[in-house]
Design an enzyme around this catalytic site. Structure first.
Site, PDB file in Angstrom:
ATOM      1  N   SER A 623       0.734  -1.226  -0.083  1.00 50.45           N
ATOM      2  CA  SER A 623       0.069  -0.003  -0.075  1.00 50.45           C
ATOM      3  C   SER A 623       0.836   1.241   0.043  1.00 50.45           C
ATOM      4  O   SER A 623       1.718   1.360  -1.044  1.00 50.45           O
ATOM      5  CB  SER A 623      -0.931  -0.071   1.233  1.00 50.45           C
ATOM      6  OG  SER A 623      -2.135   1.067   1.012  1.00 50.45           O
ATOM      7  N   ASP A 714      -8.753  -5.664  -5.333  1.00 54.69           N
ATOM      8  CA  ASP A 714      -8.582  -4.557  -4.431  1.00 54.69           C
ATOM      9  C   ASP A 714      -9.384  -3.009  -4.850  1.00 54.69           C
ATOM     10  O   ASP A 714      -9.043  -2.847  -6.291  1.00 54.69           O
ATOM     11  CB  ASP A 714      -7.068  -4.349  -4.669  1.00 54.69           C
ATOM     12  CG  ASP A 714      -6.390  -3.133  -3.764  1.00 54.69           C
ATOM     13  OD1 ASP A 714      -7.271  -2.431  -3.164  1.00 54.69           O
ATOM     14  OD2 ASP A 714      -5.338  -2.973  -3.679  1.00 54.69           O
ATOM     15  N   HIS A 746      -7.329  -5.898  -0.845  1.00 50.76           N
ATOM     16  CA  HIS A 746      -6.002  -4.791  -0.629  1.00 50.76           C
ATOM     17  C   HIS A 746      -5.252  -5.758   0.164  1.00 50.76           C
ATOM     18  O   HIS A 746      -4.178  -5.551   0.045  1.00 50.76           O
ATOM     19  CB  HIS A 746      -6.681  -3.654  -0.006  1.00 50.76           C
ATOM     20  CG  HIS A 746      -5.383  -2.674  -0.047  1.00 50.76           C
ATOM     21  ND1 HIS A 746      -4.770  -2.124  -1.262  1.00 50.76           N
ATOM     22  CD2 HIS A 746      -4.958  -1.890   1.070  1.00 50.76           C
ATOM     23  CE1 HIS A 746      -3.770  -1.262  -0.840  1.00 50.76           C
ATOM     24  NE2 HIS A 746      -3.812  -0.996   0.545  1.00 50.76           N
TER      25      HIS A 746
END
Length: 770
Positions: A623, A714, A746
């Protein structure tokens, strides 16, 4: 062409060569030893004649089924003296298959077990007694869908006399138009073979990542005796509701429910991990059963409009009533809502509930624990608390026990809700992380771990009560089968060590806030036998967020990598939680520069101390950690021998139009101007600014072999941004490997995807960094 009788060469799995296959084989067996270590999710205690009973909710990955195996492990707790406690464990755990939630009643005499539906089956509510299932109710989909068990909207609460349970579930599915070969069909039909099909109807906004396909959360009450389910009226579609609790009530007065409400009549931005969504506490009358309505007359049920209790504050959640019912305590993320940082320093507040009659919207909100802007060294850095026990109180009725982040550790704190005094009650000289599980009267059951120590249960006892400020706690070890693991893991972990380093800030300027000028931290994990002359290869580990924290707790995946012979440098760059609000707010507007420089300074710090070989450094992040990973290999390409990026933010200009949190792109790119700049119709100027903050700006300089791990579902950082970056690397001749997990979101946290991810990470780093 081969002859018919000749043997063909062995066909290797896609993406593997012969040497990699051998490495896969050895590392996968090794990883399994770590994967099988159980996780302690929750615990409860109950008073019994012989002392106390405990019930621990555990989980373990079931790799073949790609699910978590959940089970219960009971125990008898005997406190033999102030310096000794005994946990007598059941011989075997009890598997809880298909169970979504378990909630003990206030007295501990009943247990609610919720089993959410599969396909079109009803939701099941089971009421367990001490030795049998007393009742079972099936609630059809026409009443409501699945009960929310996500930890955020999730809310389920028994009333005091244990006759009613309030809970949050998906509202029933709306009617959809029916069509036949002749067109729209006006009459509804339940006949599935009538030559018709259901249309889609209007599209509805959802709450983003992990909430795809979930309908609006709504409030319901079930009667424990009859099974009658009543929806809570008066709330409407303008609020998404959660975290419901029963308010204290006097005999003969109508009962109220207190819940958290999020506005949902405008654009729903992703809410997972996003504390910057405005929310408030509301009170609403609990619905009357059909019998009560009949006996009381229709007027008793007329006043159903919810009362907003927290009009003067932009965020209020996790409501809890004091044991005497006179105070309503709640957490607030107003610093996050007001600044637009997705998470920030929290605060704790109270409302006076010592009134009779109906709650009013003009109640005074009292600050119990305020936001800490710049903590003094070693002092309380502010409140960073992301869960609260259903009953978090000591017997004095005004001391709350919470888990909170303190620098790079998680600690257990006590809060006096009258005076506002905050005390750290887990050992202050420990760099381990502590997580609160349950209270046993005035004793605490917690889990303690470190990057090199598997989780262990601890039992805390209040040793002295002279005053709240002088109270001291003693912590006892608990012999537990929960912390057992293979001899191989035990041996390997005993050969590792860790420390928390303070890294001086290099880019101090005149306009930098004091809290942003203080050293940040990094957790360094290494071999005990490592010498200054021969260093293990180093993996730099970067958390996402960016406003989160890598804690000094045990991580199975990082322990696996460490045990392969790597040192770990786990960096909590400025902007991480746990260091005061000024440090958090120093990063928005400076992503891609301040955070990158902090990571490079931390790497230089360990190199200068002789703890890392500059030719053997790898980087791993997901991320925003993936954002940093791809920035680092572009801005400092000579530093890294290998890289791994998990669902990375690579191009903000691409992400802003496809993510469930486009506001994040604005807040982190433009800082304090992000909130006023936000628009769904992104301008060319904004797109240019996003591009210039993005790792893809530096793609021409990248030469580090990089593994990409991407989730096809995601919604937070859609896989298109990672694929674009990986394709651009391939175009320039850089070594790239991409693995896509078709069903993952995610976090990439399904058991199989997590296992395959870290197996590939281990093999990738062995290939390029050993």
């Amino acid at each position: 062409m081969n002859n018919v009788g000749s043997s063909s060469p062995k066909e290797l799995p896609l993406g593997l060569d012969a040497s990699s296959e051998e490495e896969y084989s050895s590392q996968s067996s090794f990883l399994q030893d770590f994967t099988s270590i159980p996780t302690i999710d929750k615990a409860w205690t109950f008073t019994s004649d012989g002392g106390s009973q405990g019930m621990f909710s555990m989980s373990q990955p079931n790799l073949l089924a790609n699910k978590k195996r959940r089970y219960i492990l009971p125990c008898q707790i005997s406190k033999e003296s102030t310096s000794a406690v005994s946990f007598k464990w059941a011989a075997f755990p009890i598997e809880m298959s298909n169970v979504s939630m378990m909630i003990p009643s206030p007295s501990g005499s009943k247990l609610l077990v919720v089993k959410n539906p599969e396909n079109d089956s009803p939701t099941k509510f089971e009421i367990w007694g001490r030795s049998l299932v007393e009742k079972e109710f099936c609630v059809p989909a026409s009443v409501h869908g699945s009960v929310y068990s996500d930890g955020w909207f999730e809310g389920i609460s028994w009333n005091n006399d244990e006759t009613l349970i309030a809970y949050v579930a998906e509202e029933p599915a709306p009617s959809k138009p029916t069509f036949t070969t002749f067109g729209y069909k006006k009459e509804t039909s339940t006949d599935k073979d009538s030559g018709s099909w259901k249309g889609q109807g209007d599209w509805e906004e959802e709450w983003g990542e992990t909430y795809a396909g979930k309908r609006q959360p709504a409030l319901f009450v079930i009667d424990v005796n009859s099974g009658e389910v009543c929806p809570v009226e008066g709330i409407g579609k303008s609020l998404s509701v959660g975290q419901v609790v029963w308010a204290p009530s006097s005999k003969g007065l109508q009962q109220y429910l207190v819940f958290v409400g999020w506005p949902s009549d405008t654009r729903k931005l992703g809410i997972k991990y996003c504390y910057n969504r405005p929310c408030a506490l509301y009170a609403v009358r609990a619905p009357l059963s059909k019998l009560e309505v009949h006996q009381s007359g229709t007027n008793a049920a007329n006043d159903v409009t919810p009362v907003m209790l927290t009009q003067s504050i932009s965020s209020a959640y996790f409501p809890r009533f004091s044991p005497d019912g006179k105070l309503l305590i709640f957490l607030s993320a107003r610093s996050s809502v007001d600044s637009w940082a997705h998470s920030a320093t929290g605060s704790l507040h109270s409302i006076d509930w010592s009134f009779s009659g109906k709650p009013t919207p003009d109640a005074k909100i009292v600050d119990v624990v305020s936001v800490v802007m710049c903590p003094e060294d070693g002092c309380f850095p502010g409140l960073y608390c992301f869960s609260v026990l259903s009953r978090p109180w000591l017997s004095d009725g005004h001391t709350m026990i919470l888990s909170s982040i303190w620098g790079s550790t998680q600690v257990i704190i006590s809060v006096n809700v009258i005076s506002g005094n905050v005390s750290r009650i887990s050992p202050g000289d420990s760099s381990f992380s502590w997580n609160l599980l349950a209270l046993d009267d005035d004793n605490i059951i917690a889990v303690c771990s470190s990057p090199v120590n598997v989780p262990a249960i601890k039992y805390g006892s209040l040793a002295r009560k002279a005053s709240a400020a002088e109270a001291s706690w003693s912590w006892l070890d608990v012999s537990s089968p929960i912390s057992s693991c293979s001899e191989k893991v035990t041996s390997l972990m005993s050969s590792r060590q860790f420390s928390i380093m303070r890294i001086p800030v290099r880019d101090i300027s005149d306009n930098l806030a004091k809290g942003a000028s203080k050293p940040y931290e990094a957790i360094f994990v290494s071999s005990k036998s490592q010498s200054r002359n021969i260093c293990d290869p180093l993996i730099v580990v970067l958390h996402g967020g960016p406003h989160s924290t890598s804690l000094s707790s045990f991580s199975k995946s990082l322990a696996f990598l460490s045990s392969l012979g790597y040192s770990l440098l786990i960096v909590n760059y400025r902007g991480s939680l746990g260091f005061g609000e000024e440090a958090v707010q120093s990063l928005p507007g400076k992503i891609g520069s301040q955070d990158v420089n902090d990571v490079l300074a931390a790497i230089d710090h360990v190199i200068e101390k002789g703890l890392a070989d500059p030719s053997k450094i790898a980087v791993l992040g997901g991320s925003h950690g993936g954002f940093l990973t791809t920035h680092l290999i572009g801005q400092a390409p000579e530093k890294f021998a290998a890289a791994v990026a998990r669902n990375p933010v690579c191009n903000l200009a691409l992400m802003v139009g496809t993510s469930d949190i486009p506001d994040w792109c604005y807040a982190e790119t433009f800082g304090d101007k992000g909130k006023s700049s936000f628009t769904e119709a992104t301008s060319a100027e904004h797109l240019d600014a996003f591009y210039r903050k993005s790792p893809i700006l530096h793609i021409s300089k990248v030469r580090t072999p990089t593994l990409f791990l991407l989730g096809a579902k995601d919604l937070r950082v859609p896989m298109s941004t990672g694929l674009q970056y990986a394709r651009a690397m391939k175009e320039k001749g850089v070594e790239v490997k991409v693995i896509v997990f078709p069903e993952d979101t995610h976090a990439l946290d399904s058991p199989q995807s997590d296992f395959e991810s870290f197996l590939n990470i281990g093999v990738w780093f062995k290939k390029y960094c050993k």
